[in-house]
Design a protein around this motif. Structure first.
Motif, PDB file in Angstrom:
ATOM      1  N   LEU A  66     -31.991  42.702  14.897  1.00 50.25           N
ATOM      2  CA  LEU A  66     -32.874  41.995  15.478  1.00 50.25           C
ATOM      3  C   LEU A  66     -32.412  41.724  17.278  1.00 50.25           C
ATOM      4  O   LEU A  66     -33.557  42.134  18.123  1.00 50.25           O
TER       5      LEU A  66
ATOM      6  N   TYR B  30     -39.439  42.520  22.629  1.00 52.91           N
ATOM      7  CA  TYR B  30     -39.655  41.001  23.901  1.00 52.91           C
ATOM      8  C   TYR B  30     -39.760  41.655  25.490  1.00 52.91           C
ATOM      9  O   TYR B  30     -40.455  41.692  25.776  1.00 52.91           O
TER      10      TYR B  30
ATOM     11  N   PHE C 236     -37.480  38.109  12.208  1.00 53.64           N
ATOM     12  CA  PHE C 236     -38.182  39.481  12.168  1.00 53.64           C
ATOM     13  C   PHE C 236     -39.961  39.217  12.193  1.00 53.64           C
ATOM     14  O   PHE C 236     -40.225  39.506  13.285  1.00 53.64           O
TER      15      PHE C 236
ATOM     16  N   ALA D  28     -44.975  36.697  16.809  1.00 54.56           N
ATOM     17  CA  ALA D  28     -45.089  36.390  18.738  1.00 54.56           C
ATOM     18  C   ALA D  28     -45.860  37.678  19.614  1.00 54.56           C
ATOM     19  O   ALA D  28     -46.785  37.216  20.337  1.00 54.56           O
TER      20      ALA D  28
ATOM     21  N   MET E 124     -40.966  37.397  15.500  1.00 57.06           N
ATOM     22  CA  MET E 124     -41.175  38.074  17.222  1.00 57.06           C
ATOM     23  C   MET E 124     -42.560  38.946  15.945  1.00 57.06           C
ATOM     24  O   MET E 124     -43.451  39.243  17.363  1.00 57.06           O
ATOM     25  N   CYS E 125     -43.040  39.674  15.572  1.00 61.92           N
ATOM     26  CA  CYS E 125     -44.251  39.879  14.784  1.00 61.92           C
ATOM     27  C   CYS E 125     -45.253  39.242  15.163  1.00 61.92           C
ATOM     28  O   CYS E 125     -46.360  39.878  15.863  1.00 61.92           O
TER      29      CYS E 125
ATOM     30  N   ILE F 242     -47.565  41.237   7.677  1.00 63.77           N
ATOM     31  CA  ILE F 242     -47.674  41.247   9.280  1.00 63.77           C
ATOM     32  C   ILE F 242     -48.717  42.658   9.376  1.00 63.77           C
ATOM     33  O   ILE F 242     -49.489  42.305  10.667  1.00 63.77           O
TER      34      ILE F 242
END
Lengths: 166, 103
Positions: free
Chosen positions: A53, A61, B66, B72, B69-70, A146
Motif C-alpha cells: 500500500l 496519490y 486498495f 478515489a 484508492m481505485c 474496479i
C-alpha cells in the motif's frame, strides 16, 4: 525505537501538510502541501508493515492524482482575485470549533478501544505476494468491477469536460 | 509502546487528518481545494483501516484500502472534469458563485 521516532516524524509532517493544505492561499501551494501529507502517509503505511500500500500510495496519490490536480490548476489559469481572503468570519470560527470538538470526541471514542479487549494478533506483513494472491482469488469479482468503474470514470470525465457546442 | 498504544496513536493521527480535511471543506471556497480536502479525508480513513489491519493481522483492511484508492482515483478524475466544466460555464471555481441549487 527507530520505528517510534519515524512514526512521530511522519505523523508530525503529515499533520503539518494538512494544516498547510487548509491554510495556504494559493491552490498550487495547497497541492504541494497535500503531496507532503500523502508522502508521509505512505511512510506511515510502511511503519505499519503495509509495503504494497505504501508503494501504491506514492504512485497513485502522490504521483498520479496530485499531478492531475496540478494540471487542472494550471489549465484553469486562476487569477489573483480567485485567491481567498483569510479573515476570521463567524462561519470560519465556528468551523474551527466544530473541528476541535469533533477531534476531541473521536479521541475519546478511540481511548475506550482497549476496554473492548480485542486481542493483538500482529505483526502484519502487507507484502505483495499474499495480497496479489488474495486479489485474484477471494476478491476477484470486485477486482474486475474496479476496472469497469475506472473505464466508466474515464469516459464520464471525457464527456463532462468536453467542449459542448452551444 | 505496547500494541494497543501503538494502534491508538495511529488512530489519533488519522482522526486529526480527518478533522483537518473536514475543517478545510467547511472554510475554503475554492472548489479545487475543497476537493483536495475530501481526498485528505479519504486518506485519513485509509490510515485507520491499515492500522486496524496491522493490529488484527488481517489483510481484509488492506484490500479495502486498495479498492478505496481505485475508487478515489476514479472520483478525482470525474470531480476535476466537473470543475473544468464549471469553470467553462461560470469563469470561476468559487463555490459561493455556484448557487442554483441553494434555494
Amino acid at each position: 525505537m527507530v520505528n517510534e521516532i519515524l512514526f512521530w516524524l511522519l505523523a508530525a509532517f503529515a499533520l503539518l501538510g494538512g494544516i498547510g493544505l487548509i491554510t495556504s492561499r494559493s491552490p498550487i501551494y495547497c497541492v504541494l502541501y497535500a503531496i507532503v501529507s500523502f508522502f508521509c502517509l505512505a511512510g506511515l503505511f510502511l511503519t505499519l508493515g503495509a509495503e504494497f500500500l505504501a508503494v501504491i500510495q506514492i504512485i497513485v496519490y502522490a504521483g498520479a492524482i496530485m499531478v492531475l490536480f496540478l494540471f487542472v490548476i494550471m489549465l484553469l489559469n486562476l487569477s489573483e482575485e480567485d485567491m481567498e481572503a483569510r479573515d476570521m468570519t463567524t462561519g470560519r470560527a465556528f468551523a474551527y470549533i466544530l473541528g476541535l470538538v469533533f477531534l476531541a470526541e473521536l479521541l475519546y471514542a478511540f481511548g475506550s478501544f482497549p476496554e473492548l479487549g480485542i486481542a493483538y494478533t500482529g505483526p502484519f506483513t502487507g507484502k505483495v505476494e499474499p495480497l496479489g494472491e488474495q486479489l485474484l482469488t477471494q476478491y476477484l469479482f470486485p477486482f474486475e468491477m474496479i476496472s469497469v468503474v475506472l473505464l466508466a470514470a474515464l469516459m464520464g470525465a471525457m464527456a463532462i469536460a468536453k467542449k459542448h457546442k452551444a | 509502546m505496547n500494541p494497543q498504544e501503538h494502534l491508538y496513536y495511529y488512530l489519533a493521527v488519522s482522526a486529526a487528518l480527518f478533522m483537518l480535511g473536514m475543517v478545510g471543506v467547511l472554510i475554503r471556497r475554492n472548489a479545487i481545494i475543497v476537493f483536495l480536502c475530501i481526498e485528505l479525508m479519504l486518506n485519513a480513513v485509509n490510515l485507520s483501516l491499515v492500522a486496524f489491519s496491522s493490529y488484527l493481522n488481517d489483510p481484509t483492511g488492506t484490500m479495502l484500502v486498495f479498492f478505496v484508492m481505485c475508487v478515489a482515483a476514479a472520483e478525482a478524475v470525474v470531480g476535476l472534469a466537473i470543475i473544468i466544466a464549471m469553470f467553462r460555464n461560470r469563469e470561476s471555481v468559487n463555490i459561493s458563485d455556484i448557487n442554483i441549487f441553494k434555494w
